[in-house]
Design a protein around this motif. Structure first.
Motif, mmCIF file in Angstrom:
data_model
loop_
_atom_site.group_PDB
_atom_site.id
_atom_site.type_symbol
_atom_site.label_atom_id
_atom_site.label_comp_id
_atom_site.label_asym_id
_atom_site.label_seq_id
_atom_site.Cartn_x
_atom_site.Cartn_y
_atom_site.Cartn_z
ATOM 1 N N PHE A 177 0.848 -1.180 0.000
ATOM 2 C CA PHE A 177 0.000 0.000 0.000
ATOM 3 C C PHE A 177 0.891 1.241 0.000
ATOM 4 N N LYS A 178 0.421 2.295 -0.627
ATOM 5 C CA LYS A 178 1.197 3.530 -0.753
ATOM 6 C C LYS A 178 1.087 4.379 0.502
ATOM 7 N N TRP A 179 2.248 4.924 0.928
ATOM 8 C CA TRP A 179 2.226 5.969 1.934
ATOM 9 C C TRP A 179 3.420 6.887 1.713
ATOM 10 N N ASP A 180 3.347 8.091 2.250
ATOM 11 C CA ASP A 180 4.443 9.043 2.174
ATOM 12 C C ASP A 180 4.381 9.916 3.418
ATOM 13 N N PRO A 181 5.093 9.514 4.485
ATOM 14 C CA PRO A 181 5.036 10.277 5.737
ATOM 15 C C PRO A 181 5.431 11.737 5.583
ATOM 16 N N ALA A 182 6.361 12.035 4.661
ATOM 17 C CA ALA A 182 6.780 13.419 4.469
ATOM 18 C C ALA A 182 5.620 14.276 3.967
ATOM 19 N N GLU A 183 4.750 13.665 3.180
ATOM 20 C CA GLU A 183 3.574 14.367 2.655
ATOM 21 C C GLU A 183 2.308 14.065 3.461
ATOM 22 N N MET A 184 2.484 13.291 4.535
ATOM 23 C CA MET A 184 1.361 12.895 5.397
ATOM 24 C C MET A 184 0.246 12.212 4.597
ATOM 25 N N TYR A 185 0.663 11.329 3.680
ATOM 26 C CA TYR A 185 -0.309 10.546 2.896
ATOM 27 C C TYR A 185 -0.196 9.074 3.257
ATOM 28 N N ILE A 186 -1.365 8.435 3.392
ATOM 29 C CA ILE A 186 -1.408 6.991 3.625
ATOM 30 C C ILE A 186 -2.685 6.430 3.017
ATOM 31 N N ASP A 187 -2.583 5.309 2.342
ATOM 32 C CA ASP A 187 -3.758 4.631 1.794
ATOM 33 C C ASP A 187 -4.562 4.050 2.946
ATOM 34 N N PRO A 188 -5.783 4.534 3.187
ATOM 35 C CA PRO A 188 -6.552 4.065 4.343
ATOM 36 C C PRO A 188 -6.901 2.581 4.292
ATOM 37 N N HIS A 189 -6.853 1.973 3.109
ATOM 38 C CA HIS A 189 -7.185 0.555 2.984
ATOM 39 C C HIS A 189 -6.086 -0.354 3.551
#
Length: 303
Positions: free
Chosen positions: A46-58
């Motif tokens: 699953f995709k995430w990017d802590p620097a951009e505060m993005y995470i796939d909720p699934h």
């Protein structure tokens, strides 16, 4: 139905063999990564990017256990002020992202959150025996671990079982500190660092992975545990043991601590700090080390 485990840092030193062991044991594994091509075999990415505060909720669909191993390498690059901020933010930011996701999805099925920290929490403590109750140090390594653990402490607010492992030097030929220690020895340039008397907490990769599985499968395990062998070694003893395994002599004098401080700057604390940790707490809970002694651990790795 088998449990599903979500892992951050799954392609790292511990994450990769941990993923393999979990899948072999019948667990389903979800993996978070910025690079979707880095999926471990058998894991769902699953995709995430802590620097951009993005995470796939699934990523938390059907998940009951979260294992957080994310964080920039401590000794990968010099400790500029910017690099220090990156090291801390990569640890605290990843936990905040997971916390916010779980908080915003109150119907999730997660019951356990396991997070890494490090023995750097204790700072430079000479020959003092360090338990989980020992006071923290005051240097950058200690402050990083304090921030890391405080970020994880917020997970308690969600009512989850929280386990924090303060990890020592993980021994494997696949990366980390051991190949860096062995390289100059192989070239005939090995020597103890500083006084050589500083204590080095270590753990065989198999025992590190087993401890994570132990925490998953034993619900009475909660709180902070030192993830290191019951028998830490001094830098000199460790260097000598590696030299014996690869059959190379140690003929050079110890590398002076002053020289290391000049060359490495503040990052010299990584090799000069002394942490004589005890693993009594995890042992008394019932965990059994496969490789408690350094010689046996190194024989397995180099054998």
């Amino acid at each position: 139905m088998s449990k599903t485990v979500l892992i951050t840092g799954a392609s790292g030193l511990i994450g990769k063999p941990l993923t393999e062991r979990l899948i072999k044991a019948g667990y389903a594994v979800h993996q978070l990564s910025r690079n979707m091509s880095k999926a471990n075999k058998g894991a769902k990415i699953f995709k995430w990017d802590p620097a951009e505060m993005y995470i796939d909720p699934h990523c938390i669909d059907n998940v009951s256990v979260v294992i957080n191993l994310a964080g920039e390498g401590i000794a990968d690059r010099p400790w500029t002020n910017n690099r220090k901020q990156q090291i801390i933010k990569s640890r605290t930011g990843s936990i905040k992202l997971l916390y916010d996701l779980l908080k915003s999805h109150p119907n999730h099925g997660v019951t356990t959150f396991i997070s890494s920290s490090a023995v750097g929490h204790y700072g430079d403590r000479k020959d003092e025996i360090l338990s989980e109750e020992s006071e923290p140090g005051t240097d950058f390594l200690a402050n990083t671990c304090l921030a890391w653990e405080r970020a994880a402490d917020k997970i308690d607010n969600l009512g989850l079982r929280l386990v924090i492992f303060r990890t020592g030097v993980v021994l494997t030929r696949e990366g980390g500190a051991l190949p860096k220690i062995a390289k100059p020895i192989k070239l005939g340039l090995g020597a103890p660092l500083g006084s050589g008397k500083q204590w080095l907490p270590w753990i065989h990769i198999d025992d590190a992975v087993s401890m994570f599985l132990y925490a998953i499968e034993n619900e009475e395990i909660a709180g902070i545990y030192n993830m290191a062998s019951p028998f830490p070694a001094t830098n000199k003893t460790f260097t000598q043991a590696v030299a014996r395994q690869i059959k190379k002599p140690l003929w050079l004098p110890s590398v002076p601590a002053l020289f290391l401080r000049v060359v490495m700057g503040e990052m010299s604390r990584v090799v000069l700090n002394s942490n004589k940790t005890t693993s009594d707490k995890i042992v008394e809970s019932g965990f059994k080390f496969k490789y408690p002694k350094l010689e046996a651990a190194l024989t397995n790795i180099y054998g």
